[in-house]
Design a protein around this motif. Structure first.
Motif, PDB file in Angstrom:
ATOM      1  N   ASP A  21      -8.247  50.652  48.383  1.00  0.00           N
ATOM      2  CA  ASP A  21      -9.494  51.390  48.580  1.00  0.00           C
ATOM      3  C   ASP A  21     -10.283  51.020  49.825  1.00  0.00           C
ATOM      4  O   ASP A  21     -11.387  51.507  50.015  1.00  0.00           O
ATOM      5  CB  ASP A  21     -10.391  51.239  47.341  1.00  0.00           C
ATOM      6  CG  ASP A  21     -10.496  49.799  46.880  1.00  0.00           C
ATOM      7  OD1 ASP A  21     -10.209  48.900  47.701  1.00  0.00           O
ATOM      8  OD2 ASP A  21     -10.852  49.572  45.721  1.00  0.00           O
ATOM      9  N   LEU A  22      -9.745  50.161  50.680  1.00  0.00           N
ATOM     10  CA  LEU A  22     -10.334  49.941  51.990  1.00  0.00           C
ATOM     11  C   LEU A  22      -9.214  49.651  52.971  1.00  0.00           C
ATOM     12  O   LEU A  22      -8.119  49.246  52.577  1.00  0.00           O
ATOM     13  CB  LEU A  22     -11.364  48.818  51.993  1.00  0.00           C
ATOM     14  CG  LEU A  22     -10.885  47.378  52.027  1.00  0.00           C
ATOM     15  CD1 LEU A  22     -12.033  46.468  52.460  1.00  0.00           C
ATOM     16  CD2 LEU A  22     -10.374  46.921  50.683  1.00  0.00           C
ATOM     17  N   ALA A  74      -8.563  54.601  50.652  1.00  0.00           N
ATOM     18  CA  ALA A  74      -8.990  53.750  51.760  1.00  0.00           C
ATOM     19  C   ALA A  74      -9.399  54.567  52.979  1.00  0.00           C
ATOM     20  O   ALA A  74     -10.193  54.104  53.803  1.00  0.00           O
ATOM     21  CB  ALA A  74      -7.869  52.782  52.137  1.00  0.00           C
ATOM     22  N   THR A  91     -13.219  55.835  51.622  1.00  0.00           N
ATOM     23  CA  THR A  91     -14.290  54.925  51.226  1.00  0.00           C
ATOM     24  C   THR A  91     -15.186  54.668  52.430  1.00  0.00           C
ATOM     25  O   THR A  91     -14.708  54.226  53.477  1.00  0.00           O
ATOM     26  CB  THR A  91     -13.724  53.601  50.701  1.00  0.00           C
ATOM     27  OG1 THR A  91     -12.806  53.861  49.639  1.00  0.00           O
ATOM     28  CG2 THR A  91     -14.839  52.709  50.183  1.00  0.00           C
ATOM     29  N   ASN A  92     -16.463  54.922  52.283  1.00  0.00           N
ATOM     30  CA  ASN A  92     -17.385  54.950  53.419  1.00  0.00           C
ATOM     31  C   ASN A  92     -17.963  53.569  53.706  1.00  0.00           C
ATOM     32  O   ASN A  92     -18.804  53.064  52.970  1.00  0.00           O
ATOM     33  CB  ASN A  92     -18.513  55.945  53.135  1.00  0.00           C
ATOM     34  CG  ASN A  92     -19.423  56.171  54.326  1.00  0.00           C
ATOM     35  OD1 ASN A  92     -19.438  55.392  55.271  1.00  0.00           O
ATOM     36  ND2 ASN A  92     -20.193  57.233  54.278  1.00  0.00           N
ATOM     37  N   PHE A  93     -17.521  52.972  54.793  1.00  0.00           N
ATOM     38  CA  PHE A  93     -18.109  51.732  55.292  1.00  0.00           C
ATOM     39  C   PHE A  93     -18.748  52.031  56.645  1.00  0.00           C
ATOM     40  O   PHE A  93     -18.063  52.383  57.598  1.00  0.00           O
ATOM     41  CB  PHE A  93     -17.057  50.636  55.457  1.00  0.00           C
ATOM     42  CG  PHE A  93     -16.512  50.106  54.169  1.00  0.00           C
ATOM     43  CD1 PHE A  93     -17.250  49.222  53.399  1.00  0.00           C
ATOM     44  CD2 PHE A  93     -15.258  50.490  53.718  1.00  0.00           C
ATOM     45  CE1 PHE A  93     -16.755  48.727  52.197  1.00  0.00           C
ATOM     46  CE2 PHE A  93     -14.750  50.010  52.523  1.00  0.00           C
ATOM     47  CZ  PHE A  93     -15.499  49.125  51.759  1.00  0.00           C
ATOM     48  N   TYR A 105     -16.053  48.765  61.768  1.00  0.00           N
ATOM     49  CA  TYR A 105     -15.688  48.852  60.352  1.00  0.00           C
ATOM     50  C   TYR A 105     -15.725  47.458  59.723  1.00  0.00           C
ATOM     51  O   TYR A 105     -16.284  47.261  58.638  1.00  0.00           O
ATOM     52  CB  TYR A 105     -14.300  49.469  60.231  1.00  0.00           C
ATOM     53  CG  TYR A 105     -13.804  49.725  58.826  1.00  0.00           C
ATOM     54  CD1 TYR A 105     -13.891  50.993  58.262  1.00  0.00           C
ATOM     55  CD2 TYR A 105     -13.213  48.715  58.075  1.00  0.00           C
ATOM     56  CE1 TYR A 105     -13.401  51.249  56.981  1.00  0.00           C
ATOM     57  CE2 TYR A 105     -12.729  48.961  56.801  1.00  0.00           C
ATOM     58  CZ  TYR A 105     -12.828  50.226  56.253  1.00  0.00           C
ATOM     59  OH  TYR A 105     -12.343  50.466  54.983  1.00  0.00           O
ATOM     60  N   GLN A 108      -8.519  46.843  60.953  1.00  0.00           N
ATOM     61  CA  GLN A 108      -9.914  47.271  61.032  1.00  0.00           C
ATOM     62  C   GLN A 108     -10.456  47.233  62.457  1.00  0.00           C
ATOM     63  O   GLN A 108     -10.166  46.313  63.220  1.00  0.00           O
ATOM     64  CB  GLN A 108     -10.789  46.388  60.136  1.00  0.00           C
ATOM     65  CG  GLN A 108     -10.508  46.569  58.656  1.00  0.00           C
ATOM     66  CD  GLN A 108     -11.334  45.643  57.786  1.00  0.00           C
ATOM     67  OE1 GLN A 108     -12.215  44.924  58.266  1.00  0.00           O
ATOM     68  NE2 GLN A 108     -11.066  45.647  56.489  1.00  0.00           N
ATOM     69  N   VAL A 114     -18.004  46.002  56.574  1.00  0.00           N
ATOM     70  CA  VAL A 114     -17.427  45.354  55.391  1.00  0.00           C
ATOM     71  C   VAL A 114     -18.012  43.956  55.207  1.00  0.00           C
ATOM     72  O   VAL A 114     -18.437  43.571  54.109  1.00  0.00           O
ATOM     73  CB  VAL A 114     -15.891  45.280  55.513  1.00  0.00           C
ATOM     74  CG1 VAL A 114     -15.306  44.432  54.381  1.00  0.00           C
ATOM     75  CG2 VAL A 114     -15.274  46.681  55.477  1.00  0.00           C
ATOM     76  N   GLN A 150     -12.572  54.439  62.941  1.00  0.00           N
ATOM     77  CA  GLN A 150     -11.540  53.700  62.210  1.00  0.00           C
ATOM     78  C   GLN A 150     -10.315  54.571  61.953  1.00  0.00           C
ATOM     79  O   GLN A 150      -9.167  54.133  62.124  1.00  0.00           O
ATOM     80  CB  GLN A 150     -12.110  53.195  60.882  1.00  0.00           C
ATOM     81  CG  GLN A 150     -11.095  52.478  59.994  1.00  0.00           C
ATOM     82  CD  GLN A 150     -10.564  51.215  60.626  1.00  0.00           C
ATOM     83  OE1 GLN A 150     -11.285  50.241  60.788  1.00  0.00           O
ATOM     84  NE2 GLN A 150      -9.287  51.204  60.997  1.00  0.00           N
ATOM     85  N   SER A 157      -3.569  47.612  49.996  1.00  0.00           N
ATOM     86  CA  SER A 157      -5.018  47.754  49.945  1.00  0.00           C
ATOM     87  C   SER A 157      -5.348  49.147  49.423  1.00  0.00           C
ATOM     88  O   SER A 157      -5.204  50.133  50.151  1.00  0.00           O
ATOM     89  CB  SER A 157      -5.617  47.549  51.342  1.00  0.00           C
ATOM     90  OG  SER A 157      -7.024  47.570  51.292  1.00  0.00           O
ATOM     91  N   MET A 206     -16.453  55.496  60.413  1.00  0.00           N
ATOM     92  CA  MET A 206     -15.233  55.919  59.731  1.00  0.00           C
ATOM     93  C   MET A 206     -14.341  56.751  60.652  1.00  0.00           C
ATOM     94  O   MET A 206     -13.110  56.601  60.641  1.00  0.00           O
ATOM     95  CB  MET A 206     -15.581  56.713  58.473  1.00  0.00           C
ATOM     96  CG  MET A 206     -16.179  55.888  57.347  1.00  0.00           C
ATOM     97  SD  MET A 206     -15.087  54.529  56.813  1.00  0.00           S
ATOM     98  CE  MET A 206     -13.625  55.442  56.294  1.00  0.00           C
TER      99      MET A 206
END
Length: 203
Positions: free
Chosen positions: A43-44, A101, A104-106, A54, A50, A58, A115, A41, A112
């Motif tokens: 970029d996330l 990953a 990347t802001n979720f 988070y 998870q 997503v 996570q 993975s 974050m």
């Protein structure tokens, strides 16, 4: 993002019409029957790792993008339930994350941070091998998109057009080769821990 269902289940489009919950449940069923998982993975954070918050962030993007029924809570429950199988009954999970990953802001900074703290603990989970590919690492293969390999028998690849299930032996072998070429670029153990810690400090 989401993932496609097992081969015998309804198609991707049919499942999406019913919401995120059924899609995530079919993926949970797939993980339940898997003994050896390999995933990349870039970029996330992998769906297997998870937190609830988070995953909710997503899935909110997925629901909004596809216009599917808003059953995010059911999707989150099924999505986060995958982690219970890490190391269970000798199962093995080898996951590579791109350093992106971690950034990347979720869901915003607090989501974050939670996570990333969870990932710090996950580095010691029995049955899990977690590698992180530093942003400046030299690559031996084009990074491509994320993918998951289940028992070397099928691959799940995801993108804007949905998810694709690849059961063909030769194509599965191609993704296994890609993973083998990505792996030398990754760091593990304390080095991976340090990358997560640095990302946490910067969040």
């Amino acid at each position: 993002m989401t993932t496609s269902p097992p081969d015998a289940a309804p198609g991707w489009d049919d499942l999406l019409r019913t919401g995120a919950g059924p899609v995530q449940q079919t993926f949970l069923d797939l993980v339940r029957t898997t003994r050896a998982y390999v995933g990349y993975s870039p970029d996330l954070v992998s769906g297997l790792l998870q937190t609830s918050e988070y995953a909710s962030a997503v899935l909110r993007l997925v629901v909004d993008f596809y216009g599917t029924p808003d059953d995010i809570e059911a999707g989150v429950v099924a999505r986060t339930a995958r982690a219970q199988y890490i190391g269970q009954d000798g199962r093995t999970f080898h996951i590579l994350l791109g350093e992106q990953a971690l950034h990347t802001n979720f869901g915003g900074p607090e989501v974050m941070r939670e996570q990333l703290r969870w990932l710090l603990g996950a580095t010691d989970l029995p049955g899990l091998t977690l590698g992180i590919i530093p942003a400046q690492a030299r690559l031996l293969v084009h990074p491509g998109g994320g993918f998951s390999i289940f028992d070397d028998r099928r691959v799940e690849v995801e993108g804007y057009r949905g998810a694709e299930t690849i059961p063909d032996e030769d194509r599965v072998a191609l993704f296994r080769k890609a993973f083998a070429l990505l792996q030398p670029s990754a760091v593990y153990g304390q080095a991976a821990h340090d990358l997560i810690t640095a990302a946490l400090a910067a969040t």
